[in-house]
Design an enzyme around this catalytic site. Sequence first.
Site, PDB file in Angstrom:
ATOM      1  CB  ALA A 123      -0.938   0.000   1.206  1.00 24.19           C
TER       2      ALA A 123
ATOM      3  CB  CYS B 113       4.817   3.194   9.957  1.00 27.10           C
ATOM      4  SG  CYS B 113       4.114   2.001   8.816  1.00 27.10           S
TER       5      CYS B 113
ATOM      6  CG  ASN C 244      -3.080   3.736  10.503  1.00 25.00           C
ATOM      7  OD1 ASN C 244      -3.549   4.791  10.060  1.00 25.00           O
ATOM      8  ND2 ASN C 244      -1.877   3.662  11.035  1.00 25.00           N
TER       9      ASN C 244
ATOM     10  CB  SER D 153      -1.750  -3.555   2.410  1.00 29.06           C
ATOM     11  OG  SER D 153      -0.680  -4.332   2.897  1.00 29.06           O
TER      12      SER D 153
END
Length: 361
Positions: free
Chosen positions: A71, A306, A141, A186
């Site tokens: 993604a 991340c 997310n 993803s």
Amino acid sequence: MIYLDYQATTPLAPEARQAMLRWLSDDGDSFANPSSTHKAGRAAAAAVEVARDQVAALLPKGGRVFFTSGATEALNWALLRGAEAKPGGVAGLAIEHAASLQCLERLNAAALPVDGEGLALPPDAALIPEGGIVAAMLVNNEVGTIQPVADFVAAAHARQSLLLCDAVQGYGRVAIPDGPDLIALSAHKIHGPKGIGALWVKDGVDLPPLLLGGAQEQGMRSGTVSPALCAGFGAAAALMAERAEADARHVERLWSLALDGLPGWTVNGSVERRYHGNLNIRREGVNGLRLMSDARNVAFSLGSACGSGSGKVSHVLRAMGVGEADARASIRLGWGRYTSEAELRDGMTAIRDAARLQGVD
């Protein structure tokens, strides 16, 4: 280890693994390049197209799926190349994933605000570019809130701009409204393999190629395509469609158990307009980083995988107006198809026990 970090990645579905093995064999009919025109190559190409159709089945009609490495690549392609084709400016939700957010920052995009519930405010025409691109994610997310994508589709199209939807966390779980021009996906967030994602491009949208050097992916992304990764992605997508109702019931049951298991904690973000496989939660007096260390048999996170190691306070929680102390007292729990009720109960017990070590009962 009790795994409660489904927003970071999901376990590989056995069916997806099995679909991949066919194309990981040393048999000459199994490892061929799908761009080759001999029999084995044509078989590999056919497997890629089957997977493409399986992924597309969960997306709006009237578009084309292009496989990418994930993604992040899809979002970079859509925003950076899209801005070349639609130079009128860029705007995006302040809570977009870092893969979009850093592109938006590079493009000097306007930040579209959210409220204290983690939901986008109604589109402000003054912030929507004319003949540009607007980024609005489907499910956040970090806090799991479901965004009003359709409202931003209408606002973008009213100004002849494209709408990019990051559907990574919602694909196969939350309905994608009709209207987006670009959709990023993803595989490893739906029990598929890592290393593959996709960008869906609506028919008629003129997006420049990402990579040059060959005719792969209709000349849009050069480089040899992996039949194994595509097959795994396709099988995972087909399974999401097949198991949609059962998975949704299971997730709702786990959501109720988790809330019961952590009394006294405050949920970050809307409880109603949210995917219930995500629980971002905080407790006054808790240090989230220490909690992770003390509850070391439970895999959960402080936010996006991340950014969890950066030491920075979540940009999502900041955008929602959550103070630094509360943000550092927040953790994110995620579950899904392969999480058992017993595992979740044990995980909640471990987290409560770890909180008590910090003097929080």
